[in-house]
Design a protein around this motif. Structure first.
Motif, short mmCIF file in Angstrom:
data_model
loop_
_atom_site.label_atom_id
_atom_site.label_comp_id
_atom_site.label_asym_id
_atom_site.label_seq_id
_atom_site.Cartn_x
_atom_site.Cartn_y
_atom_site.Cartn_z
N PRO A 79 110.24 15.20 -0.46
CA PRO A 79 109.00 14.44 -0.30
C PRO A 79 108.38 14.55 1.10
O PRO A 79 109.09 14.60 2.10
CB PRO A 79 109.45 12.99 -0.56
CG PRO A 79 110.87 12.97 -0.13
CD PRO A 79 111.43 14.33 -0.42
N GLY A 80 107.05 14.56 1.12
CA GLY A 80 106.33 14.56 2.39
C GLY A 80 106.13 13.15 2.92
O GLY A 80 105.86 12.96 4.11
N ASN A 81 106.25 12.17 2.02
CA ASN A 81 106.14 10.75 2.39
C ASN A 81 106.63 9.93 1.20
O ASN A 81 107.11 10.52 0.21
CB ASN A 81 104.69 10.40 2.77
CG ASN A 81 103.71 10.79 1.69
OD1 ASN A 81 103.88 10.42 0.53
ND2 ASN A 81 102.71 11.56 2.05
N ALA A 82 106.49 8.59 1.27
CA ALA A 82 107.01 7.75 0.18
C ALA A 82 106.32 8.03 -1.15
O ALA A 82 106.89 7.76 -2.21
CB ALA A 82 106.86 6.27 0.56
N GLY A 83 105.13 8.61 -1.11
CA GLY A 83 104.42 8.98 -2.34
C GLY A 83 105.05 10.17 -3.05
O GLY A 83 104.66 10.51 -4.16
N SER A 96 114.99 12.21 7.13
CA SER A 96 114.26 11.68 8.28
C SER A 96 113.87 12.86 9.15
O SER A 96 114.71 13.71 9.46
CB SER A 96 115.17 10.71 9.06
OG SER A 96 114.51 10.28 10.23
N LEU A 97 112.59 12.90 9.52
CA LEU A 97 112.11 13.98 10.40
C LEU A 97 112.49 13.60 11.83
O LEU A 97 111.75 12.89 12.52
CB LEU A 97 110.60 14.17 10.22
CG LEU A 97 109.90 15.17 11.13
CD1 LEU A 97 110.65 16.49 11.24
CD2 LEU A 97 108.49 15.42 10.63
N LEU A 98 113.66 14.06 12.23
CA LEU A 98 114.24 13.58 13.50
C LEU A 98 113.38 13.88 14.71
O LEU A 98 113.37 13.12 15.67
CB LEU A 98 115.64 14.17 13.69
CG LEU A 98 116.73 13.71 12.72
CD1 LEU A 98 118.08 14.25 13.15
CD2 LEU A 98 116.79 12.20 12.59
N ASN A 99 112.66 15.00 14.68
CA ASN A 99 111.86 15.32 15.87
C ASN A 99 110.38 14.99 15.71
O ASN A 99 109.52 15.57 16.36
CB ASN A 99 112.07 16.77 16.34
CG ASN A 99 111.67 17.82 15.33
OD1 ASN A 99 111.86 17.64 14.13
ND2 ASN A 99 111.11 18.91 15.81
N SER A 100 110.08 14.00 14.86
CA SER A 100 108.72 13.48 14.78
C SER A 100 108.45 12.52 15.94
O SER A 100 109.36 11.87 16.44
CB SER A 100 108.50 12.74 13.46
OG SER A 100 107.20 12.19 13.42
N ARG A 101 107.17 12.46 16.34
CA ARG A 101 106.76 11.46 17.34
C ARG A 101 106.27 10.19 16.64
O ARG A 101 105.91 9.22 17.29
CB ARG A 101 105.61 11.99 18.20
CG ARG A 101 105.93 13.22 19.02
CD ARG A 101 104.68 13.58 19.81
NE ARG A 101 104.82 14.80 20.58
CZ ARG A 101 104.53 16.00 20.13
NH1 ARG A 101 104.10 16.18 18.90
NH2 ARG A 101 104.66 17.06 20.92
N ASP A 102 106.21 10.24 15.31
CA ASP A 102 105.60 9.17 14.52
C ASP A 102 106.69 8.44 13.74
O ASP A 102 107.34 9.04 12.87
CB ASP A 102 104.57 9.81 13.57
CG ASP A 102 103.82 8.79 12.74
OD1 ASP A 102 104.27 7.63 12.65
OD2 ASP A 102 102.79 9.17 12.15
N ILE A 103 106.85 7.16 14.01
CA ILE A 103 107.92 6.39 13.36
C ILE A 103 107.78 6.39 11.83
O ILE A 103 108.77 6.24 11.10
CB ILE A 103 107.98 4.95 13.91
CG1 ILE A 103 109.30 4.29 13.53
CG2 ILE A 103 106.78 4.13 13.47
CD1 ILE A 103 109.59 3.01 14.23
N ASN A 104 106.55 6.61 11.34
CA ASN A 104 106.37 6.67 9.88
C ASN A 104 107.24 7.74 9.24
O ASN A 104 107.72 7.56 8.11
CB ASN A 104 104.90 6.94 9.55
CG ASN A 104 104.05 5.72 9.73
OD1 ASN A 104 104.23 4.73 9.04
ND2 ASN A 104 103.15 5.76 10.70
#
Ligand code: 1GP
Length: 247
Positions: A79-83, A96-104
């Motif tokens: 999934p790209g997101n909860a959708g 979990s996208l560990l190296n994202s800057r966005d907590i989402n």
């Protein structure tokens, strides 16, 4: 058999697992099912379903329903997101996208999706997701602080953090359609610290030779997506890759 055990068992017996990624936003559910059928005939081990944009809702559900009518291998949500959660799949890469800057992309989408996964009974497979240059659409959407191609030690540090946080799988992503896949140096450095934990590699793998380089460097599972959208002969193309990476 649980999907995670199924994948791990293939990795142990055959050396490397092959996963075919289908983006529900890229074709009709019927066309997706034909691609899945041909990929399974070519030797793929499971179908991943997901995408960064427009990959949820009715298109996702219908694509899964049609694919499951045609193939018996597991269907796994990517999934790209909860959708991107659907109750029609067998399992989900709960990532979990560990190296994202966005907590989402690190925890918030996971919080939104977790109760749906719990109620549906689909199998969550915990996974650290790490995006390197060039990163593609998923790198942009996920606001990833892309790991430079020539910094294997950074990818290894992220992977080790994921392992210590209890994630079973690590997915090294160069981005769908990347002009080059993850380097063998980065794959090797990550596998070295992961030990028995499984490493998935994807993005920019288009032929058997490249897939074999990634597998030889330490990838336990190889993902290909773009090639099944581009080729006229899905079965033949998947056969080329599968025969290059399996014992
Ligand atoms: C994308 O790693 C996957 O998330 C697959 O990439 O489309 O380049 O095969 P390709």
């Amino acid at each position: 058999m649980q999907v995670e055990e199924y994948l791990n068992d293939i990795a142990e017996r055959e050396g490397t697992v092959h996963l075919t990624l289908i983006d529900p936003a890229s074709q009709s559910p019927e066309a997706a099912a034909e691609i899945a059928k041909a990929a399974v005939a070519g030797g793929t081990d499971a179908i991943l379903i997901g995408g960064s944009t427009g990959a949820g809702g009715v298109a996702l559900d219908q694509t899964l329903i049609k694919i499951k009518e045609e193939v018996d291998v597991p269907t796994i949500l990517f999934p790209g997101n909860a959708g991107g959660v659907s109750t029609h799949a067998d399992a989900i890469f709960f990532m979990s996208l560990l190296n994202s800057r966005d907590i989402n992309y690190i925890t918030t989408n996971q919080v939104m999706g977790a109760p749906i996964v719990y109620k549906s009974g689909i199998e969550p497979i915990s996974m650290a997701y790490i995006i390197t240059e060039p990163g593609g659409t998923v790198g942009w959407v996920g606001d990833a602080k892309l790991i430079p191609r020539n910094k294997p030690e950074l990818a290894a540090a992220y992977s080790l953090a994921g392992k210590y946080l209890g994630m079973h799988y690590t997915y090294l992503e160069a981005g769908s359609g990347a002009d080059q896949p993850i380097t063998p140096e980065t794959i090797g450095a990550v596998k070295h610290v992961l030990g028995d934990n499984k490493l998935i590699v994807g993005g920019g793998i288009r032929d058997g030779r490249t897939a074999k380089i990634c597998a030889d460097a330490g990838a336990d599972m190889i993902v290909t997506g773009t090639i099944v959208e581009e080729t006229d002969d899905v079965k033949k193309k998947i056969e080329e890759i599968v025969s290059a990476i399996k014992k």
